[in-house]
Motif scaffolding. Structure first.
Motif, short mmCIF file in Angstrom:
data_model
loop_
_atom_site.label_atom_id
_atom_site.label_comp_id
_atom_site.label_asym_id
_atom_site.label_seq_id
_atom_site.Cartn_x
_atom_site.Cartn_y
_atom_site.Cartn_z
N TYR A 69 0.87 -1.19 0.00
CA TYR A 69 0.00 0.00 0.00
C TYR A 69 0.90 1.23 0.00
O TYR A 69 1.95 1.23 0.66
CB TYR A 69 -0.88 0.02 1.26
CG TYR A 69 -1.65 1.32 1.42
CD1 TYR A 69 -2.82 1.55 0.71
CD2 TYR A 69 -1.17 2.34 2.26
CE1 TYR A 69 -3.52 2.75 0.84
CE2 TYR A 69 -1.86 3.54 2.39
CZ TYR A 69 -3.04 3.73 1.68
OH TYR A 69 -3.71 4.92 1.80
N ASP A 70 0.49 2.25 -0.73
CA ASP A 70 1.25 3.50 -0.70
C ASP A 70 0.31 4.66 -1.00
O ASP A 70 -0.74 4.48 -1.62
CB ASP A 70 2.39 3.47 -1.72
CG ASP A 70 3.44 4.55 -1.47
OD1 ASP A 70 3.53 5.06 -0.33
OD2 ASP A 70 4.17 4.89 -2.42
N VAL A 71 0.71 5.82 -0.53
CA VAL A 71 -0.03 7.06 -0.84
C VAL A 71 0.99 8.17 -1.00
O VAL A 71 2.02 8.19 -0.31
CB VAL A 71 -1.08 7.36 0.26
CG1 VAL A 71 -0.45 7.55 1.62
CG2 VAL A 71 -1.94 8.55 -0.10
N HIS A 72 0.76 9.05 -1.95
CA HIS A 72 1.59 10.25 -2.11
C HIS A 72 0.67 11.46 -2.27
O HIS A 72 -0.43 11.36 -2.82
CB HIS A 72 2.50 10.14 -3.34
CG HIS A 72 3.72 9.33 -3.08
ND1 HIS A 72 4.94 9.87 -2.77
CD2 HIS A 72 3.90 7.98 -3.08
CE1 HIS A 72 5.83 8.90 -2.59
NE2 HIS A 72 5.23 7.74 -2.77
N ARG A 73 1.18 12.61 -1.81
CA ARG A 73 0.46 13.87 -1.97
C ARG A 73 0.52 14.35 -3.42
O ARG A 73 1.55 14.20 -4.07
CB ARG A 73 1.16 14.97 -1.16
CG ARG A 73 0.86 15.00 0.27
CD ARG A 73 1.75 16.07 0.93
NE ARG A 73 1.72 15.89 2.35
CZ ARG A 73 0.76 16.38 3.13
NH1 ARG A 73 -0.20 17.11 2.61
NH2 ARG A 73 0.78 16.15 4.42
N ILE A 127 3.66 1.92 -8.65
CA ILE A 127 4.84 1.05 -8.66
C ILE A 127 5.33 0.80 -7.24
O ILE A 127 5.77 -0.31 -6.91
CB ILE A 127 5.94 1.65 -9.57
CG1 ILE A 127 5.54 1.42 -11.03
CG2 ILE A 127 7.31 1.04 -9.26
CD1 ILE A 127 6.57 1.84 -12.05
N HIS A 128 5.25 1.81 -6.37
CA HIS A 128 5.70 1.61 -4.99
C HIS A 128 4.86 0.54 -4.28
O HIS A 128 5.40 -0.29 -3.54
CB HIS A 128 5.65 2.93 -4.21
CG HIS A 128 6.62 3.96 -4.73
ND1 HIS A 128 6.80 5.19 -4.14
CD2 HIS A 128 7.47 3.93 -5.78
CE1 HIS A 128 7.71 5.88 -4.82
NE2 HIS A 128 8.12 5.15 -5.82
N ALA A 129 3.55 0.56 -4.51
CA ALA A 129 2.69 -0.44 -3.88
C ALA A 129 3.02 -1.84 -4.42
O ALA A 129 3.09 -2.81 -3.65
CB ALA A 129 1.22 -0.11 -4.13
#
Ligand code: MG
Length: 162
Positions: free
Chosen positions: A8-12, A42-44
């Motif tokens: 899981y990932d989140v970016h602003r 891609i990070h997730a």
């Protein structure tokens, strides 16, 4: 032995940044903020693959204090993780991911993103599942303050491997 992992990932979202998702540049007034190209999808997927291997997370392998990864195309993270899988004599079975973005509409880009992710991992696009959904205008995702992604991955590892 078949292993699975979750990521899981989140970016602003920020002004003055390009929006890159799944290795594809997508025209949008704002882009994701981060040390690398901040490709949240891609990070997730990277974390899902590392999780399936029982390895530490993406921040351990590609720290945001390392100038090598400044504005780096995150596809290289997948290439590196693909190398780790091969080193462990493993084989990626499939990855599947969902991007949660209120805007822009991602449907026109899904095919290109699957191709890019597959190419970086040495997987046919048919082994890369990818969906996009909105957050129904709810919360920080709904207010377009950021974009999130979740992913799972499955890897065949030889019996007796760590
Ligand atoms: Mg990230």
């Amino acid at each position: 032995m078949t292993r699975v992992g979750i990521g899981y990932d989140v970016h602003r979202l920020a002004q003055g940044r390009a929006l890159v998702l799944g290795g594809v540049s997508i025209p949008h007034p704002t882009g994701l903020d981060g040390h690398s190209d901040a490709d949240v999808l891609i990070h997730a997927i990277a974390d899902a693959l590392l999780g399936a291997l029982g390895e530490a997370d993406i921040g351990h392998y590609f720290p945001n204090t390392d100038m090598r990864w400044r504005n780096a195309a995150s596809a290289i993270f997948l290439e590196e993780i693909g190398r780790i899988v091969r080193e462990r004599r493993g084989r990626i079975v499939n990855v599947d991911a969902t991007v949660i973005a209120e805007q822009p509409r991602l449907a026109p880009h899904i095919g290109a993103m699957k191709e890019k992710i597959g190419a970086a991992l040495g997987l046919s696009a048919g082994r890369v599942g990818l969906k996009a959904t909105t957050n129904e205008s709810l919360g920080f995702l709904g207010r377009q303050e950021g974009i999130a992604a979740m992913a799972v991955a499955s890897i065949d590892l030889p019996e007796g491997g760590a």
